[in-house]
Scaffold this motif. Structure first.
Motif, mmCIF file in Angstrom:
data_model
loop_
_atom_site.group_PDB
_atom_site.id
_atom_site.type_symbol
_atom_site.label_atom_id
_atom_site.label_comp_id
_atom_site.label_asym_id
_atom_site.label_seq_id
_atom_site.Cartn_x
_atom_site.Cartn_y
_atom_site.Cartn_z
ATOM 1 N N MET A 63 -30.564 29.663 17.745
ATOM 2 C CA MET A 63 -31.250 28.654 16.843
ATOM 3 C C MET A 63 -29.798 27.612 16.673
ATOM 4 S SD MET A 63 -34.416 28.345 16.540
ATOM 5 C CE MET A 63 -34.808 27.425 15.180
ATOM 6 N N LYS A 64 -28.750 28.256 16.293
ATOM 7 C CA LYS A 64 -27.484 27.290 15.834
ATOM 8 C C LYS A 64 -26.882 26.782 16.894
ATOM 9 C CE LYS A 64 -23.340 27.413 13.329
ATOM 10 N NZ LYS A 64 -22.369 27.850 12.056
ATOM 11 N N SER A 65 -26.948 27.829 17.800
ATOM 12 C CA SER A 65 -25.822 27.136 19.264
ATOM 13 C C SER A 65 -26.736 26.423 20.000
ATOM 14 C CB SER A 65 -25.508 28.647 20.034
ATOM 15 O OG SER A 65 -26.605 29.330 20.528
ATOM 16 N N GLY A 66 -27.888 26.671 19.857
ATOM 17 C CA GLY A 66 -28.815 25.880 20.885
ATOM 18 C C GLY A 66 -29.140 26.407 22.061
ATOM 19 N N SER A 72 -38.881 25.878 22.532
ATOM 20 C CA SER A 72 -39.274 27.364 22.221
ATOM 21 C C SER A 72 -39.581 27.330 20.777
ATOM 22 C CB SER A 72 -38.225 28.173 22.620
ATOM 23 O OG SER A 72 -38.325 28.478 24.010
ATOM 24 N N ILE A 73 -39.334 26.040 20.002
ATOM 25 C CA ILE A 73 -39.342 26.023 18.558
ATOM 26 C C ILE A 73 -40.603 25.240 18.153
ATOM 27 C CG2 ILE A 73 -38.269 25.237 16.468
ATOM 28 C CD1 ILE A 73 -35.625 25.322 18.104
ATOM 29 N N ASP A 203 -32.320 30.550 11.499
ATOM 30 C CA ASP A 203 -31.882 31.500 12.886
ATOM 31 C C ASP A 203 -32.337 32.966 12.716
ATOM 32 O OD1 ASP A 203 -30.594 32.011 15.385
ATOM 33 O OD2 ASP A 203 -29.028 30.894 15.013
ATOM 34 N N ILE A 204 -32.182 33.608 13.693
ATOM 35 C CA ILE A 204 -32.425 35.076 13.744
ATOM 36 C C ILE A 204 -31.380 36.058 14.210
ATOM 37 C CG2 ILE A 204 -34.046 36.713 14.715
ATOM 38 C CD1 ILE A 204 -35.901 34.034 15.571
ATOM 39 N N LEU A 205 -31.312 36.963 13.487
ATOM 40 C CA LEU A 205 -30.209 38.162 13.774
ATOM 41 C C LEU A 205 -30.422 39.077 14.747
ATOM 42 C CD1 LEU A 205 -28.279 38.740 10.367
ATOM 43 C CD2 LEU A 205 -27.832 36.873 11.844
#
Length: 217
Positions: A63-66, A72-73, A203-205
């Motif tokens: 999410m952060k990096s693009g 997809s969001i 974001d997701i880990l």
């Protein structure tokens, strides 16, 4: 009459005797002790701040990096074009700096499609970028995930829907750990309580991200 001095020949140099014991080191001044302690503390704080942040960047899903495209969001609703779900990326300041729904009612959601089933470990949330005195963030939320966006299962703990602790300000990143890793393609956040208005970035880990390396964010 001048007096003459008798000068004999120089004597022989004898071997050097053993060296005496080394004296005790004097006490350091109060100022030098304090400066040393401050340097040690500074180094510890810098390590605590830098290492987890590096680990967190490695663990994020995109999410952060693009890497996760805006297509997809998605979300249940959007407050307006500047608050669309695509603006809800961690650390981003696009739009007005977060996703916000049309109305603040329980049941609104923001969803990320990872493109394929992935083993994941947690979600990471932030509030909306602050503009003036307007401060908005999600305090608690639920998470649902699944292989399809039609059949999503809410993450539970102890037989009940798990309530994840969200944010207390607009900037701090807070990790919501799952009780155990989950295989999901779709990850959906349902805000439950919020400050002023229901807005978030996320974001997701990855599941292979160790908890100890990201305890501080």
């Amino acid at each position: 009459m001048k007096t003459r001095q008798c000068v004999g020949s120089p004597g022989k140099t004898r071997p050097r005797g053993p060296r005496g014991f080394k004296g005790e080191k004097g006490d350091a001044s109060d100022t030098s002790v304090l400066m040393n302690q401050l340097d040690i503390l500074k180094n510890k704080v810098e390590r605590m701040e830098k290492i987890p942040e590096v680990a967190l960047q490695y663990c994020l899903m995109g999410m952060k990096s693009g890497a996760i495209p805006s297509s997809s969001i998605s979300a249940s609703t959007n407050h307006n074009a500047k608050h669309e779900a695509k603006h809800g990326r961690l650390d981003r300041n696009s739009g007005v700096g977060a996703w916000c729904p049309l109305s603040t009612t329980v049941g609104q959601w923001m969803q990320v499609d990872l493109g394929s089933p992935q083993l994941i470990n947690a979600t990471v949330t932030q509030g909306r970028v602050q503009h003036g005195s307007a401060a908005y963030w999600v305090e608690t939320y639920k998470v649902a995930c699944g292989i399809t966006d039609v059949h999503l299962s809410t993450i539970t703990e102890g037989g009940k829907d798990k309530i994840f602790q969200g944010n207390t300000d607009t900037t701090t990143k807070v990790i919501g750990w799952f009780p155990e890793p989950m295989t999901c393609r779709y990850v959906r956040l349902y805000p439950q309580t919020w400050q002023n208005f229901m807005c978030l970035r996320m974001d997701i880990l990855k599941a292979n991200c160790p908890r100890k390396s990201t305890e501080r964010t």
